[in-house]
Design a protein around this motif. Structure first.
Motif, PDB file in Angstrom:
ATOM      1  N   THR A  58       0.197   5.173   0.602  1.00  0.00           N
ATOM      2  CA  THR A  58      -0.875   5.987   1.160  1.00  0.00           C
ATOM      3  C   THR A  58      -0.943   7.363   0.493  1.00  0.00           C
ATOM      4  N   GLU A  59      -1.998   8.114   0.841  1.00  0.00           N
ATOM      5  CA  GLU A  59      -2.266   9.403   0.198  1.00  0.00           C
ATOM      6  C   GLU A  59      -1.076  10.347   0.292  1.00  0.00           C
TER       7      GLU A  59
ATOM      8  N   MET B 137       0.847  -1.192   0.000  1.00  0.00           N
ATOM      9  CA  MET B 137       0.000   0.000   0.000  1.00  0.00           C
ATOM     10  C   MET B 137       0.881   1.240   0.000  1.00  0.00           C
TER      11      MET B 137
ATOM     12  N   VAL C 146       3.496  -1.229   3.821  1.00  0.00           N
ATOM     13  CA  VAL C 146       2.912   0.115   3.735  1.00  0.00           C
ATOM     14  C   VAL C 146       4.030   1.139   3.610  1.00  0.00           C
ATOM     15  N   ASN C 147       4.209   1.681   2.434  1.00  0.00           N
ATOM     16  CA  ASN C 147       5.180   2.752   2.153  1.00  0.00           C
ATOM     17  C   ASN C 147       6.631   2.381   2.466  1.00  0.00           C
TER      18      ASN C 147
END
Length: 209
Positions: free
Chosen positions: A159-160, A157, A173-174
């Protein structure tokens, strides 16, 4: 005689109906549109623009303000929904089976050249630069920017608003776990090339039984 007249009337009505995705700016003719789910919105104001060498699988759906560049491909059960802002797919880029691409107002979704979007990927209002591979089931959210020659792992993922530098391998995540290797870059390019060849095969030889 009555049945013949009715059939002629039905044929005339079909001839008068504009095909979704048609018009002078669509890039492809009626014969090539056959079987493609290209859907216009707002009375035709928002419609897909598909290069003549691009291909959309019969069960994929391309809606609204979506641009497909030369030799781009959209595979089975993918959905590209350009109802809020533009979706731009670069040349030789593939969007594989079951992936979903969407935007929010004021946030375009842009894929560069020779990008591979793996199966069941979720992309929302993000930018992916040239020669990058997004692995199976990954998610990339609004205003995220993925650099060129990146490898985003399966299930990862971003993220924004997150920016991933060129040449990164991302897992979880990132999390940037390492730099890409020459072998990674060769694999990314080979995958994109393989999908260009395969879309040509499907575009020119696939038929219903």
């Amino acid at each position: 005689a009555a049945a013949v007249r009715a059939a002629l009337r039905r044929g005339a009505l079909r001839a008068q109906r504009p095909a979704f995705g048609g018009g002078g700016d669509s890039g492809i003719g009626a014969e090539q549109r056959r079987g493609m789910a290209l859907l216009a919105l707002d009375g035709g104001a928002l419609r897909p623009r598909v290069d003549a060498s691009a291909w959309v699988a019969p069960s994929a759906t391309v809606i609204g303000d979506v641009q497909l560049g030369p030799r781009a491909s959209v595979w089975f059960n993918a959905c590209l929904r350009g109802d809020r802002d533009s979706i731009i797919i670069g040349e030789d880029t593939n969007v594989q089976d079951g992936s979903v691409l969407h935007t929010d107002a004021g946030i375009k979704l842009v894929l560069g050249k020779r990008v591979t979007i793996g199966h069941m990927v979720m992309l929302h209002g993000c930018t992916v630069a040239d020669d990058t591979l997004i692995g199976i089931g990954a998610t990339i959210l609004n205003r995220a920017k993925i650099g060129s020659n990146c490898l985003i792992g399966a299930g990862a993922m971003v993220t924004e608003g997150k920016e991933i530098p060129d040449g990164s391998v991302v897992m979880g995540v990132n999390k940037i776990v390492r730099r890409v290797t020459p072998e990674d870059i060769a694999m990314i390019k080979l995958t994109a090339k393989g999908y260009v060849q395969n879309q040509e095969r499907y575009r020119t030889t696939m038929s219903h039984l």
